[in-house]
Enzyme design. Structure first.
Site, PDB file in Angstrom:
ATOM      1  N   ASP A   2     -12.019  -8.105   6.238  1.00  0.00           N
ATOM      2  CA  ASP A   2     -13.382  -8.003   5.700  1.00  0.00           C
ATOM      3  C   ASP A   2     -14.071  -9.363   5.748  1.00  0.00           C
ATOM      4  OD1 ASP A   2     -12.932  -5.306   5.047  1.00  0.00           O
ATOM      5  OD2 ASP A   2     -14.071  -5.475   3.185  1.00  0.00           O
ATOM      6  N   ASP A  10      -6.072  -6.385   5.075  1.00  0.00           N
ATOM      7  CA  ASP A  10      -7.235  -5.661   4.567  1.00  0.00           C
ATOM      8  C   ASP A  10      -8.301  -6.653   4.116  1.00  0.00           C
ATOM      9  OD1 ASP A  10      -8.820  -3.563   3.682  1.00  0.00           O
ATOM     10  OD2 ASP A  10      -7.758  -3.320   1.780  1.00  0.00           O
ATOM     11  N   LYS A  59       2.617 -15.403   2.205  1.00  0.00           N
ATOM     12  CA  LYS A  59       2.600 -16.135   0.927  1.00  0.00           C
ATOM     13  C   LYS A  59       4.053 -16.475   0.631  1.00  0.00           C
ATOM     14  CE  LYS A  59       0.473 -17.728  -2.760  1.00  0.00           C
ATOM     15  NZ  LYS A  59      -0.514 -18.839  -2.717  1.00  0.00           N
ATOM     16  N   ASP A 101      -3.893 -17.859   1.032  1.00  0.00           N
ATOM     17  CA  ASP A 101      -5.036 -18.491   0.349  1.00  0.00           C
ATOM     18  C   ASP A 101      -5.693 -19.522   1.264  1.00  0.00           C
ATOM     19  OD1 ASP A 101      -2.671 -19.920   0.117  1.00  0.00           O
ATOM     20  OD2 ASP A 101      -2.998 -20.553  -1.958  1.00  0.00           O
ATOM     21  N   TYR A 148       0.817  -1.214   0.000  1.00  0.00           N
ATOM     22  CA  TYR A 148       0.000   0.000   0.000  1.00  0.00           C
ATOM     23  C   TYR A 148       0.851   1.266   0.000  1.00  0.00           C
ATOM     24  CZ  TYR A 148      -4.315  -2.605   0.715  1.00  0.00           C
ATOM     25  OH  TYR A 148      -5.393  -3.438   0.557  1.00  0.00           O
TER      26      TYR A 148
HETATM   27  C1  IPM Z   1      -9.719  -0.367   5.389  1.00  0.00           C
HETATM   28  C2  IPM Z   1     -10.082   0.266   4.080  1.00  0.00           C
HETATM   29  C3  IPM Z   1      -8.945   1.168   3.641  1.00  0.00           C
HETATM   30  C4  IPM Z   1      -7.721   0.288   3.479  1.00  0.00           C
HETATM   31  C5  IPM Z   1      -9.198   1.975   2.358  1.00  0.00           C
HETATM   32  C6  IPM Z   1     -10.443   2.818   2.458  1.00  0.00           C
HETATM   33  C7  IPM Z   1      -8.009   2.817   1.977  1.00  0.00           C
HETATM   34  O1  IPM Z   1     -10.394  -0.713   3.151  1.00  0.00           O
HETATM   35  O2  IPM Z   1      -9.464   0.366   6.364  1.00  0.00           O
HETATM   36  O3  IPM Z   1      -9.703  -1.587   5.464  1.00  0.00           O
HETATM   37  O4  IPM Z   1      -7.528  -0.340   2.450  1.00  0.00           O
HETATM   38  O5  IPM Z   1      -6.937   0.215   4.422  1.00  0.00           O
HETATM   39 MG    MG Z   2     -10.558  -2.647   3.988  1.00  0.00          MG
END
Ligand code: IPM
Ligand code: MG
Length: 356
Positions: free
Chosen positions: A250, A246, A190, A222, A139
């Protein structure tokens, strides 16, 4: 205790407003001596100042003891040049404040077992902590960009890079966290393909002897993604780099019923932090009172615990959230048959009321 709120975009302002009210209620009940101010970030800052992270916001953030952020981004700013997009504001403040340690707990409230995408028996009792490295890796790695090759074809490129000191400091945070929990740490990489994660694995192994009470294991990303939805309770603390963290956080969020339930803390070396719900700005439901404010409210609880040392107030907020769920109140994202549908404000008010 000076708290800066950065409501941001989309549902950010709605959920931040409820979290703020809950902190004020906690302040009244426990006499915490909190003071609040607000600043702009993301699209809201672009509209007002032309940049996603104005200098005034950064100054306010540096002067605050802790920061509560809503969310950034939305289709309105999609056309903007990459370096000025709302997301740059969030990445920028993380980098500027050195917030390298991102803690993302995924806890299943037993009341929400039916709202999980997985079978209740698979997620019952789920309590995972994902420790995501937040200021390095792909990132932030240079070089990056989109360029035109000599043959006229465009190519995009990024650099996934971690120094051993960056790996070591996030590793320590994760080992320490595991020590306070179930004493198990799974490092996700990985290493069968990416050299950057070969080094990651080596450094984690080097740290392990300093934490003999923590069991360290490794898993390819994975497989980790699969295991998270197959048998998520095998995990206690997971530590991983920026990109994998990230994505996996989620996925872990959905195990808990809704990403609308997941708080996070992003800490620097000294425990100063920025707290934010893991969900994004959800532009599709913004301004409709549909957003679940509980992730923001639970982020406020984390703020009080980690940056203010106010564990009692934090626990009281978490208890109040449990009571509201017990009472059957649900925003749309966690609504199931027989429960009472509540809007954003009603949910926040109920938590304040439960807090007394
Ligand atoms: C998160 C979000 C952010 C990230 C984005 C909005 C830049 O997805 O905090 O997980 O990728 O870190
Ligand atoms: Mg995110």
């Amino acid at each position: 205790m000076k708290i800066l709120t950065l409501p941001g975009d989309g549902i950010g302002p709605e959920v931040t407003h409820e979290a703020l009210r809950v902190m004020q209620a906690a302040d009244r009940r426990f006499g915490l001596g909190l003071s609040f101010s607000e600043a702009l970030i993301g699209g809201a800052a672009i509209d007002a100042h032309g940049v996603p992270l104005p200098e005034t916001t950064l100054t306010a953030a540096r002067g605050a003891d802790a920061i509560l952020l809503g969310a950034v981004g939305g289709p309105r700013w999609d056309g903007i040049e990459r370096s000025l997009r709302p997301e740059r504001g969030l990445l920028g403040i993380r980098a500027a404040l050195g917030l390298f340690a991102n803690l993302r707990p995924a806890i299943l409230y037993p009341q929400l077992a039916a709202a999980s995408a997985l079978k209740p028996e698979v997620v019952a009792g789920l309590d995972i902590l994902i420790v995501r490295e937040l200021t390095g890796g792909i990132y932030f790695g240079e070089p990056r960009g989109i360029r035109v090759r000599a043959d006229g074809e465009r190519e995009g490129f990024n650099t996934d890079i971690y120094s051993e000191s960056e790996i070591r400091r996030i590793g320590r945070v994760a080992f320490e966290a595991a020590r306070k929990r179930g004493h198990r740490l799974c490092s996700v990489d990985k290493a069968n393909v990416l050299e950057v994660t070969v080094l990651w694995r080596e450094v984690m192994e080097e740290l392990a002897p300093s934490y003999p009470d923590v069991e360290l294991t490794h898993m390819y990303v994975d497989n980790a993604a699969m295991q998270l939805v197959r048998a998520p309770r095998q995990f206690d603390v997971v530590v991983t780099g920026n990109l994998f963290g990230d994505i996996l956080s989620d996925a872990a969020a959905m195990l808990t019923g809704s990403i609308g339930m997941l708080p996070s803390a992003s800490l620097d070396e000294h425990g100063k932090g920025l707290y934010e719900p893991v969900h994004g700005s959800a532009p599709d439901i913004a301004g409709q009172g549909k957003a679940n404010p509980l992730a923001a409210i639970l982020s406020a609880a984390m703020l009080l615990r980690y940056s203010a040392g106010m564990g009692e107030a934090a626990a009281a907020i978490e208890l109040a959230v449990g009571q509201v769920l017990d009472a059957g109140l649900r925003t749309a994202d966690i609504h199931t048959a027989g429960m009472q549908l509540a809007d954003t404000t009603a949910m926040g008010e109920a938590v304040c009321a439960a807090l007394g």
